[in-house]
Write a protein that holds these residues in place. Sequence first.
Motif, PDB file in Angstrom:
ATOM      1  N   CYS A 104      -4.931  44.058  22.413  1.00  0.00           N
ATOM      2  CA  CYS A 104      -5.805  44.692  23.409  1.00  0.00           C
ATOM      3  C   CYS A 104      -6.762  45.686  22.763  1.00  0.00           C
ATOM      4  CB  CYS A 104      -4.973  45.428  24.463  1.00  0.00           C
ATOM      5  SG  CYS A 104      -3.827  44.394  25.374  1.00  0.00           S
ATOM      6  N   HIS A 139      -0.998  54.119  30.381  1.00  0.00           N
ATOM      7  CA  HIS A 139      -1.290  52.746  30.804  1.00  0.00           C
ATOM      8  C   HIS A 139      -1.213  52.579  32.320  1.00  0.00           C
ATOM      9  CE1 HIS A 139       0.035  51.772  26.519  1.00  0.00           C
ATOM     10  NE2 HIS A 139      -1.211  51.349  26.590  1.00  0.00           N
ATOM     11  N   LEU A 198      -2.999  49.702  34.287  1.00  0.00           N
ATOM     12  CA  LEU A 198      -2.676  48.309  33.967  1.00  0.00           C
ATOM     13  C   LEU A 198      -1.606  47.820  34.933  1.00  0.00           C
ATOM     14  CD1 LEU A 198      -3.841  49.455  31.225  1.00  0.00           C
ATOM     15  CD2 LEU A 198      -2.290  47.876  30.075  1.00  0.00           C
ATOM     16  N   TRP A 242      -6.551  46.938  35.464  1.00  0.00           N
ATOM     17  CA  TRP A 242      -6.597  45.846  34.499  1.00  0.00           C
ATOM     18  C   TRP A 242      -5.566  44.783  34.856  1.00  0.00           C
ATOM     19  CZ3 TRP A 242     -10.212  45.278  30.748  1.00  0.00           C
ATOM     20  CH2 TRP A 242     -10.970  46.395  30.394  1.00  0.00           C
ATOM     21  N   LEU A 276      -8.117  40.174  29.421  1.00  0.00           N
ATOM     22  CA  LEU A 276      -7.851  41.203  30.428  1.00  0.00           C
ATOM     23  C   LEU A 276      -9.163  41.617  31.093  1.00  0.00           C
ATOM     24  CD1 LEU A 276      -5.362  43.461  28.420  1.00  0.00           C
ATOM     25  CD2 LEU A 276      -4.863  41.427  29.799  1.00  0.00           C
ATOM     26  N   THR A 314      -0.259  42.550  32.850  1.00  0.00           N
ATOM     27  CA  THR A 314      -1.231  42.755  31.777  1.00  0.00           C
ATOM     28  C   THR A 314      -0.560  42.744  30.410  1.00  0.00           C
ATOM     29  OG1 THR A 314      -2.592  44.076  33.272  1.00  0.00           O
ATOM     30  CG2 THR A 314      -3.032  44.300  30.924  1.00  0.00           C
TER      31      THR A 314
END
Length: 615
Positions: free
Chosen positions: A471, A343, A346, A399, A391, A350
């Motif tokens: 997500c 991730h 992000l 993001w 997002l 987020t």
Amino acid sequence: MSYDTWQGLGDECLNCHSDIDKMKSLGYPQFITSREDIEKQTKHKNIHCQDCHLGDARAKDKDKAHKGMLKAFFVSHKGTALTREDINYKKSLLPEGKDYIRMMLPIDDESKADSKHPEVRNVLWHDRDRDSFNFSPEIVKKTCGKSNCHPQELKQFNKTIMGTNFRQRTMQTWLQPYGPHNCGPSFADTPVQKELKKIGFDFKNTEKIQKEINLPFSHEQAKNKQRFCNVCHAGCLDCHYEPNKKEGVHNFVKKPSSMSCAGYGRGTSICHPGAMQSRRGETYIGGDYSIPTGMEPDSHYKKGIHCIDCHHTGREGMGDMVRKAGCQDCHVEIEEAHSKSIHKNLDCATCHVNELRGYQLIVWGPGYVAEQKNPFKKYSLYYGIQSPPILMKDKKGKWMPIKVMPHTLGNFSKDVPPSGTIKYRWDDYSTRDAYYILGTFETGSNNKHLLWLDLQQASHPYGKARKCASCHAKSQEMRSKWEYMDDQGTKEPFVGSYKVIADQKGLIVRDFIHSKIKVAEGYKLEDFASWIFFKDKWVINSEDFHIKTEKRKYDKYLEMSNNIDLQIKRLDKTLKNKDKKTIKRYKELRGIALHNQDEGLKLLPKYSDKDGALK
């Protein structure tokens, strides 16, 4: 001895205000004070009343002494400055009641602390100009910023984005120098200055704006708009003056609290309630400092961390507040783990921002501003909740959560094509706020309507992480539910909702529904609810909002995440009798495991015994 020095030696202010019997006989016992009180509350030794309030400290006559004296004042709904005498308010101006975002507004009924005076919209401190409501550097040169007080801090502040009000003053028209904005253009303010020297009104923008619309827009109407814009933007006292019943009416603070950043109870349109709570739909303090009220506070606020602890003063000095807070300043291990995880693209918000409130729709149309007709009434009180946030990748591929907000502007005279791609307002990446112009469209009334979507970056409130499935689906889905609460346009409130779908094809706002609307006399739907005629126009088809998910990989990491959660739950139960050092080490480990599953599954077994307890 100079005249100014001689004038400053007077102490008739305290000779009068420390005389208890005299102040009571005059009917102002609430204004009894002493040198000891003032020095203790202001934290300024050897301070004199005239250092902050001006006036004539040598005059024995009340009227002569008070001539030219600076005082806090009230902003009326008519956009005028009101004095205590205007509303017959004799109490000390201190927090009252439990409606915290309005706690500083004068009360109307002594028996009801939350009964606020109907004529008063806001309270402004005495470093503001009473005509334009701008922060006044000229006033502050004579008070906070004079040579023996804080001249360097004033000089620094006057060159910052906050002090110069750079972003608002940059917006010249609805389209220049960049696209339309939720706040509208700078209707009648002075042009951008590198150093704030001039305040008041300037009509260069007004004349440009007049050419964009097909309704009259007078200088007086522009001034009415600008005054209310200026209320929002900060000066010295907005940050450093916090009167309260415990520390006194003259309480100054070196380090502003989060309450000051949120306007310190002086209404919903001072400091960050406008930009943060209404426009972005965020909150930090929560409760009354959210719209609609009742939003959960940011997890950092719950721990006693204030805005300025993260958004500290930057290189330019006083007022140069660092916009981007670095989580790594506190969460070193988590940041490092996150940077190596799946991730890593992000930002923290987020996952940790779960809902956004405030405005859900905006319509600019004919109405009343300062109780006078104006082509630019902002019908913004479509208050509601949208969840979970959509997002979007920023222009660097990171993001982030955004607030999606449809806007319409009626009576536009020019044809405007779609922007084609999502646009960012600041090329230097100083903000990540974006917009997308849908174009101009016509309906039965109000000529052309300019339509755009504001895509506001969201950064608060931090809470527990959102669920993975919100997500990792074929498309992102967000539902906005709202209630129209403006006192113009309708006979009574109405409710409604819409849905946002974002996927690889783009983003669409659809499924608009609403309850019955009873249009008030003198208004049309196009004035305050023109979105009704454009329900099929809110489409961005040039961007990919799809969060790519390989099912096998997703299933693998979801299983790993669930495994980590189970191990952590077992370990949490064994903390009770552990020493502080062990608990601290475990919390660091826990943070790493939750933000990097690969690392977590390697580390957790090393710190667990065979029964799953913390070693």
